[in-house]
Every structure is written in C-alpha cells, then in structure tokens.
Design an enzyme around this catalytic site. Structure first.
Site, short mmCIF file in Angstrom:
data_model
loop_
_atom_site.label_atom_id
_atom_site.label_comp_id
_atom_site.label_asym_id
_atom_site.label_seq_id
_atom_site.Cartn_x
_atom_site.Cartn_y
_atom_site.Cartn_z
N GLU B 50 0.81 -1.21 0.00
CA GLU B 50 0.00 0.00 0.00
C GLU B 50 0.85 1.27 0.00
OE1 GLU B 50 -0.47 -2.53 2.07
OE2 GLU B 50 -2.56 -3.21 1.92
N PHE B 112 -11.57 -7.58 13.78
CA PHE B 112 -10.53 -8.05 12.87
C PHE B 112 -10.15 -6.97 11.87
CE2 PHE B 112 -7.83 -10.79 10.71
CZ PHE B 112 -8.10 -10.79 9.34
N GLN B 113 -8.90 -6.68 11.74
CA GLN B 113 -8.36 -5.68 10.83
C GLN B 113 -8.98 -4.30 11.03
OE1 GLN B 113 -8.35 -7.30 6.75
NE2 GLN B 113 -6.26 -8.03 7.18
N LYS B 162 -17.65 -1.28 6.03
CA LYS B 162 -18.11 -2.26 5.05
C LYS B 162 -19.63 -2.29 4.91
CE LYS B 162 -17.23 -7.05 3.74
NZ LYS B 162 -16.49 -8.28 4.08
N MET B 481 23.87 9.28 2.62
CA MET B 481 23.75 10.59 3.26
C MET B 481 24.08 10.49 4.75
SD MET B 481 23.38 13.71 2.74
CE MET B 481 22.48 14.22 1.27
#
Lengths: 110, 581
Positions: B50, B112-113, B162, B481
């Site tokens: 993602e 969940f999630q 959802k 760097m």
C-alpha cells in the site's frame, strides 16, 4: 476567497495564559483535531470546552493554554488551516482584564 | 427506483469527477468497493504494497496536476498508507485515500483488521472523514475532491465501513457544480494593493533574486515567472521542489539553492537586496539559519496559504493569492532594473565557484578508461543522454542531491522528489504513477540501493504493465547521506550505514522479466545509458555501481547560514550542526 492571517502583535517570549475562541463546524472529531495541534508541540491545554452556540451547525470551543507568543503564533496558524474551523480569536489574559483581543483569521466558507 | 450500494455510489462519483486511475490493494473490508470497480471504466492498478500504491498516486498527481486516488482495505492496509500521506502533506500534493473499515457497529471493539484510521491520520491530512451513512458518500467524495485539489492541495482520507458500502439507497447521480478547484481569477482590492506594494519594492531594487518554489508549479505560473525574470533581468534560483518552475538552463537561472544547492545560488542570497519567494515556504533546507537568511535583503512572499506568510520569515511585503494571478498583477507595474553589475558579479562568482562533477581519480592516469565511476558522473551522463523533457523521479539521499545538482530541469512537473518528508522508497512507485499519467513521456527513476530495496516489489507492477520506465539504481553499497554525516560530524564512526547483502540487482530484475544494464566503469556509461533510454518494450534496470566514499558538496550544515557554506572537503573537523537532521 481567503483572508490573510494577521501577524501576531505579541512580540515577547514570556509565558502567558492565552485564551482562544474558535467557531467550529460541528463535525465528528473536531475536538481531536484541535487538541493534537497542541499535543504535537508539547503544549499543555489548561482548559477546554465545547458548547453549542446559537446556530446548530456551528459550535464554540474555548481553550486556554500556557505558552509564549511564538507558540501562540504557531498553533494559530495550524488552527485556521483546519477545514472545520470557521473563525479564531485570541485574548491575552492579564491580571487586570482582557487587555487585547485580535482576530486571527476568518475563513470564508468555500 | 435505482437502488445503488454505497460502493457503487462511491465509484460512480469518482467517475463523474474524472478519475481514470486508482492505485490500490484489496482486502476484506474494501471488497464491496472492489466489486463495484469490476464494472467501472476506472482502471485499478494493483500495487504490491500500500505504501507503493500511495506513492504511485502521488507521482500521478504531481506529474499531471490531477487528483491521485488510492484504495486500500482496513487495518494494516490503511496504515501502510501513512508514510505516503505524510509525503503528500509535506509537499502539498492532491491525494485521496479511501480505506475500507470494519462494520460501523464494530468500531472500537478491536474487530478483525480494525484500526482507528481517522485518529491515526489526523495530523497527516488536510481533511478526513469517517462515513457513517450511505447518503453521506456522494457529498463526502465531492467535498474531499474539492478540499484536496483547491488552494494549497493536500491529502484527504475517507474511511468507509463495510456495511455502509453494502447498504443501498435510491441514487441518481447529479451533475457536478463547476466549482471544483476554482481559483479566484480576480484579486480583491487588498490583494491588488499588496501586489502593488511588492512591485514598488521590486522597482527600488538593484540586486533582486527570484526564489521559485513548488507553488509556482501548482499554480501553473511558469510563464509569468519567466516574463518577470526577463522583464526585470533578475536572476532566478529554485528550491528542490521548485525545479522546473524556471528552466535551469536559462542564462538567468542560478539553479538550486539551500543545504546542498550550489555555491553561486547561495552566494546570491547573501548579496541580494531583495528576494521574492514565489510559492516557496522558506523551509529550513533553504534558510539554514533564519536570523541570517538574506540578511541584506527585503523579503517578499507570494503564497496561497495565509498560514505560511510570516511563519518563518517576516516579509516586508506579501500577498496571499494564487501565484499566477498575483504575478500577472505585479507584471503590470514593473519594468527593467539596473542589474548589469549584479549579474556580472554573479557570473564571476559562478565562474570561480562552479558546480563540478569531477571524474574519480581524474588526477591519475588516463581519464575515463577502466576507472570506477562517481554517482554524480552517472547522473551527469544520464542528463546529457536523456531528452530534455524527460520526467525524473528520485528517491532520497545523496543520489537525490546529486540528481538535483546535475540533472537540470527545464519544464514544470518534470522533477518529482520527496522534499518535505524525505521518504525513502518514493522514487520507483512515483515513476510508475508518472508513466500512467503521461504514457508518452520518458520517465527516469533515480534511486539508491537503500530506498530501492524498500519498494523493490513494485518491479512487478512496472513489469506487468510494461511501463518503459528507466530505473537507475545508484548503488554505493551504503546509506550514503547518513554515512556522509557520520564521516563529517561523528569522526567517521559508521554506525549501521553499510548495506551488506545487496542482491544482484540485474538478476532481481531478470526474475521479474525486466531488462538490465550494468555500469561499473566510466567508459561504459554513455553506451549503456543510451541503450537503456532507447529500450521501450518495458521497464529496464540500470545498475550503476559507484564508489562509496563520496560526499555531496557544497554543504551548508543544518542551522548554519549561507555564509558558512562548505565548498569542498574540509581540512579540519566540522562542528556538530545546530539545526536538526
């Protein structure tokens, strides 16, 4: 259309108790959005209240915090960027009375 | 009665707004939305992480000026976009991240999630919304589009549970009001006065300097900047994100200023009597030390965000307005300035302090043949070989600074780099997003071996779509760097900067079916780069193995001003920087 944010007239660095009044849209999470602007800078909010103010769509937040003028300037700039903040005014709290009040910015509803 | 689900409404609204590409990754909480996408003309580009999807949408937005859209699922999917949100927020990129969420009745139950995406992203967004009713979807999407793309752009998050995405209502799409991203074409009387004040200060100047920032690009003000520079005969410098706002090849351009900007642009800031920032926010990479920045100059500021005016630098005159519109007004009140001496002074300083890309070991033996390469040489060669309008994305680190110095930018929106956030892993996915936005462009991703490995899975995305991006890996086998800072300020105590176990990058690319080119010696550079640029059957990897002990110069250590610029390797140890990072 935008309004220019006026510069802070508070030029000293001594710590003061500032009183901020915000007119905000009554949207979910508005308190959280305002509060994290202080917590991310390590500033402690002394008092905080949210109440309906006449129009149902807008509410009024009054908060006080201890800080210096540079910190005030910094939080005010972030506060007026919040989409749900419609107006912000700042009082300088003195022993005598509210000694000065200025309008930090008014957002025209886009 | 046309019953439509929340998911269908969401997708339909995005179609109406002109969205053609969404970058994302599916999951359970977002499955209804992905189902609605199945019938939509919108193309969903499936990333491999993602974060990659978010940077792709970001690159898409920066290259095109359009809204970049990301679609992810709940919990870990949404939280993987957080770094990309910071990247977009810091660089004012219009981005819309839509995340699925657990059923609204489960909120707060550690379902969940489930993750508090609204809470986590509060400081990272221009605005956000947890949508709790189907009626709210259409207005929320339109408002999100307007907020993300108007005034100072920024990311917006919409969190969609959802059950809301499944619920159905009677929905007939209404046509869009023509107020999206509308910028006031007319200035208010106060703004006109402010422009006139700016113009009058400009006309009193003899050593002006124009500072071009990202806002120039966002407002499309490049033609006005060019007209102003040529009318005034004023030199122009640009920030990292301002590259391309004014052609860096132009005789009046001084190139990039700041911490790793060149010496003559920084010199100009110490000697100018007026600096006009056009869409730059006076970031600490530019100022060095606020109190001493442009100490001889009047400071003027054009910025669309009122919160930026006076935040870092107290301007002598400023206008809060769109840069293009403001410059048009200012141009009505200005004429040529007596800058002949000033330009001569800068030209002489530039000739005596050029930005040089020395060949490695140039003092010894025959240059070029069989000798190792420096990163800057590869980038200089790439710049020379590539078409002038090529779009360059970079990752973060030494290679980013060398690319900024040696790959001059001619046109707006052809240089993409993570400036404010400095996000490693930006380069490759951003290039993918750019190629989708501009299929005809030559796109070059300049990345380091560190940042590349953070997102290397996105090679799959590039390969599947046969995007002809050139992925130039500047491989110095270390985190350059940080290694430079440890060498200069920490007595060369190299802590955790050596990248052991790098893969054979070309074998890795071949595993994805990607063509590879290898550069290790100076005489290989030109041929390899030209061949890579000509290859357009799909992406290609150019693995350039460069020397590790190499530092970016000049350098203004953090917290110091341009007068303290370090031009070449110092003989004595530098004091610890006072500024941060």
């Amino acid at each position: 259309m935008m309004t220019k944010v006026t510069g802070s007239p508070f030029l000293n660095v001594r710590e003061q108790l500032f009183s901020l009044h915000l007119s905000v849209r009554r949207e979910l999470g508005i308190i959280a959005r305002v509060a994290i602007i202080f917590s991310r800078r390590g500033l402690d909010i002394a008092s905080f209240s949210l109440e309906e103010a006449g129009q149902k769509e807008f509410s009024r937040i009054t908060l006080r915090f201890h800080g210096n003028s540079a910190q005030l300037d910094s939080v005010c700039r972030d506060l007026v960027k919040l989409v749900d903040v419609e107006r912000l005014t700042v009082d300088e709290w003195n022993e005598s009375d509210i000694s000065s009040q200025f309008d930090y910015g008014q957002r025209a509803l886009t | 009665m046309t019953l439509r689900s929340g998911a269908e409404i969401l997708i339909k609204e995005l179609e109406l707004l002109g969205v053609t590409h969404i970058f994302g990754y599916p999951g359970g909480a977002a499955i209804n939305i992905f189902d609605a996408l199945y019938d939509s003309p919108i193309e969903l580009i499936l990333a491999r992480h993602e974060q990659g999807a978010t940077h792709m949408a970001d690159g898409y937005a920066r290259a095109s000026g359009k809204l970049g859209v990301v679609l992810v699922t709940s919990g870990p999917g949404a939280l993987n976009t957080v770094t990309g949100l910071l990247t977009a927020k810091m660089d004012s990129v219009p981005l819309l991240v839509i995340s699925g969420q657990t059923n609204s009745g489960n909120l707060g139950k550690d379902a969940f999630q489930e993750a508090d995406v609204f809470g986590v992203t509060l400081p990272l967004v221009k605005h956000s919304r947890l949508i709790l009713s189907v009626d709210d979807i259409a207005p929320s999407v339109r408002r999100a589009y307007q907020i993300a793309t108007s005034l100072r752009p920024g990311p917006v998050v919409l969190d969609l549970p959802k059950d809301i995405s499944a619920a159905k209502i009677d929905y007939v799409p209404s046509s869009l009001a023509k107020e999206d991203a509308a910028v006031a074409a007319d200035l208010s009387p106060q703004q006109i006065l402010a422009c006139q004040k700016i113009a009058s200060l400009i006309m009193a100047s003899q050593r002006p300097l124009l500072l071009v920032g990202h806002g120039t690009m966002i407002s499309g003000a490049s033609p006005e900047v060019a007209r102003l520079a040529e009318t005034l005969q004023s030199p122009v410098t640009n920030t990292l994100l301002g590259k391309g706002g004014f052609p860096e090849q132009h005789p009046l351009s001084l190139g990039m200023l700041g911490m790793h900007g060149n010496a003559y642009a920084n010199y100009a800031t110490t000697r100018c009597d007026l600096i006009l920032s056009i869409g730059s926010r006076f970031d600490d990479r530019i100022n060095g030390c606020n109190e001493r920045f442009c100490s001889l100059a009047k400071k003027l500021h054009i910025d669309i965000d009122p919160g930026e005016i006076g935040r870092v630098v107290q301007p002598d005159a400023a206008v809060c307005a769109d840069a293009k519109v403001a410059l048009r007004e200012i141009l009505r009140h200005v004429g040529p300035l007596p800058t002949v001496e000033w330009l001569r002074e800068l030209r002489e300083y530039r000739e005596s302090h050029p930005l040089r890309c020395d060949s490695a070991y140039s003092a010894a033996g025959t240059p070029g043949v069989g000798l190792p390469v420096r990163a800057a040489q590869v980038l200089q060669s790439m710049y020379e070989a590539a078409p002038r309008e090529a779009v360059v994305t970079t990752d973060v680190g030494q290679h980013q600074m060398w690319a900024a110095q040696f790959m001059l930018t001619k046109a707006p929106r052809t240089w993409l780099s993570s400036g404010g956030a400095g996000t490693m892993g930006f380069g490759l996915p951003a290039a993918i997003g750019v190629q989708f936005a501009r299929p005809e462009a030559t796109v070059i991703a300049v990345v380091g071996d560190g940042g590349f490995q953070m997102v290397q899975a996105e090679l799959a995305t590039a390969a599947i779509h046969r995007l002809p991006i050139k992925i130039l890996i500047i491989d110095n086998q270390c985190l350059g760097m940080v290694r430079q800072w440890q060498e200069l300020f920490y007595h060369n105590r190299l802590s955790s900067v050596l990248l052991e176990g790098n893969p054979d990058f070309l074998a890795l690319g071949a595993a994805y079916g990607i063509k590879g080119f290898y550069i290790e010696q100076q005489d290989q550079m030109q041929a390899m780069l030209q061949e890579a640029l000509a290859y357009d059957a799909g992406p290609c990897l150019i693995h350039a193995r460069v020397i590790s002990e190499d530092n970016v110069w000049p350098m203004i250590p953090a917290g110091r001003s341009a007068e303290d610029i370090v031009l070449s390797p110092p003989a004595v140890a530098l004091p610890m920087p006072t500024g941060s990072t």
